[in-house]
Scaffold this active site. Structure first.
Site, short mmCIF file in Angstrom:
data_model
loop_
_atom_site.label_atom_id
_atom_site.label_comp_id
_atom_site.label_asym_id
_atom_site.label_seq_id
_atom_site.Cartn_x
_atom_site.Cartn_y
_atom_site.Cartn_z
N TYR A 53 0.84 -1.20 0.00
CA TYR A 53 0.00 0.00 0.00
C TYR A 53 0.87 1.25 0.00
CZ TYR A 53 -4.05 -2.88 1.39
OH TYR A 53 -5.06 -3.80 1.44
N SER A 234 -13.89 -4.21 1.29
CA SER A 234 -14.76 -3.49 0.35
C SER A 234 -16.24 -3.71 0.63
CB SER A 234 -14.43 -3.87 -1.10
OG SER A 234 -13.14 -3.45 -1.45
N PHE A 238 -16.17 -0.49 -3.08
CA PHE A 238 -15.28 0.56 -3.61
C PHE A 238 -16.02 1.88 -3.78
CE2 PHE A 238 -11.21 -1.09 -3.93
CZ PHE A 238 -10.39 -0.33 -4.75
N GLY A 239 -17.04 2.09 -2.96
CA GLY A 239 -17.80 3.34 -3.01
C GLY A 239 -19.07 3.26 -3.82
N LEU A 241 -21.56 1.45 -3.41
CA LEU A 241 -22.72 1.23 -2.55
C LEU A 241 -22.97 2.39 -1.59
CD1 LEU A 241 -22.10 -2.56 -1.94
CD2 LEU A 241 -23.99 -1.57 -3.25
N LYS A 244 -22.84 7.55 -4.25
CA LYS A 244 -22.24 8.77 -4.81
C LYS A 244 -22.06 8.72 -6.32
CE LYS A 244 -17.52 7.33 -3.51
NZ LYS A 244 -16.40 7.64 -2.59
#
Length: 353
Positions: A53, A234, A238-239, A241, A244
């Site tokens: 990371y 997740s 990854f966003g 849900l 946005k």
């Protein structure tokens, strides 16, 4: 939140874990430190990271997340004793020669990676040391099918376990886990550990969310019967849900400007960027709103309350997101809503698998 035991280990963690792969890429160090402090203040005792990371993976940011966490631990000397700290050793390179140059993952690789993580994290011991992805060829990260012709494994599972055992015996690692694994892999790691009196895996960290419930296709039974805990990553897809992306999509002038899939082209090429994943997410998000919930509340409550999940790994880019995710704890989904969720899955399956 009552702490839960991971597998058959002595690790007890909160059922929500702070994931950190955004630290050093989307999240600057000062902001990351604020998030870490807020998580500790809110009662979380579980932090997950990895040697490779930040994500998206780049040579320039490899190891950055661990260094940021290590710097925070150095500034907050009482924090380490309150935390269960998890990190991961990367598998074969997957196009990232700065992480792992060879096609395999040797015992020497595992030992060297552990030393690097200990140094960057500024700690004497890693509580949970996980293999980030299998050394052997498996369908993972969006691949659907196992192909024997692609097998190029060079380090047997037994040798990997022996290398991890040496780290445990040296006091550098307390417990071990897996990630992005298959039923075969979990069974084999447990079988060999029991046969040769080697450390037993406590956890498997795999994706699990409304748009990827592939865990329930066999791994849930495997891990239940073998007493291995799921760390669900997740949980918000990854966003997707969070809702946005519902109005503006993931690309173009109407897409959310600072959102991960919008910003990073490499992400749009992965499973979370598939059009069918967004299509399914929009269905779930609409269902949440129709039932008086935000999409985030429903998606997280789904993971937080499933018997298959020991701890859900939440990734955030600010303290406000952290609070929103933590505040979803305690939300309960009615039997009727769960049935409606299952009906969408029967229709759309697991588009982000």
């Amino acid at each position: 939140m009552q702490k839960i035991q991971l597998g058959q280990s002595d690790l007890r963690v909160t059922p929500i874990c702070l994931g950190t792969m955004t630290f050093g890429e989307q999240v600057a160090e000062a902001d990351a430190h604020a998030i870490l402090s807020r998580a500790l203040e809110r009662g979380l005792n579980f932090i997950d990271t990895a040697e490779m990371y930040a994500v998206p993976a780049r040579a320039e940011t490899c190891g950055a997340t661990e260094r940021i966490i290590g710097n925070w631990l150095a500034k907050n000397p009482g924090a380490r004793q309150k935390l269960v700290l998890a990190t991961k050793v990367a598998g074969p390179g997957r196009g990232m020669p700065w992480v792992r140059s060879g096609r395999g993952m040797t015992a020497a690789d595992i030992a060297a990676s552990c030393e690097g993580s200990l140094r960057r994290l500024r700690t004497d011991v890693i509580d949970l040391y996980q293999i980030h992805w299998p050394e052997r060829h498996v369908p993972a990260f969006g691949a659907l099918y196992y192909d024997p012709a692609k097998e190029a494994s060079s380090t047997p599972i037994h040798e990997q376990l022996q290398a991890l055992a040496r780290l445990v015996q040296a006091g550098k690692v307390r417990c071990i886990g897996l990630s992005n694994e298959t039923p075969y892999g979990v069974h084999e790691f447990v079988r060999l550990a029991e046969q040769h009196a080697l450390p037993r895996v406590a956890t498997v960290q795999n994706p699990y969310c409304l748009i990827n419930r592939s865990w329930e296709n066999a791994l849930d039974e495997t891990c239940h019967r073998l007493a291995v805990s799921l760390l669900a990553y997740s949980p918000l897809g990854f966003g997707l849900l969070t809702g946005k992306y519902d109005a503006g999509g993931t690309t173009g002038p109407s897409a959310p400007k600072d959102a991960r899939i919008t910003v990073y082209e490499s992400m749009r090429g992965q499973r979370w960027g598939r059009p069918e994943a967004l299509q399914a997410a929009r269905r779930y998000n609409a269902l949440a709103r129709a039932n008086g919930l935000t999409p985030t509340q429903m998606a997280l409550a789904f993971c937080y309350t499933k018997w298959q999940v020991a701890s859900s790994i939440i990734g955030v880019t600010c303290a406000a997101q952290l609070d929103e995710n933590l505040n979803a704890w305690g939300t309960r989904l009615s039997p009727e809503l769960l049935q409606a969720i299952d009906a969408i899955r029967r229709e759309m399956r697991d588009p982000a698998q």
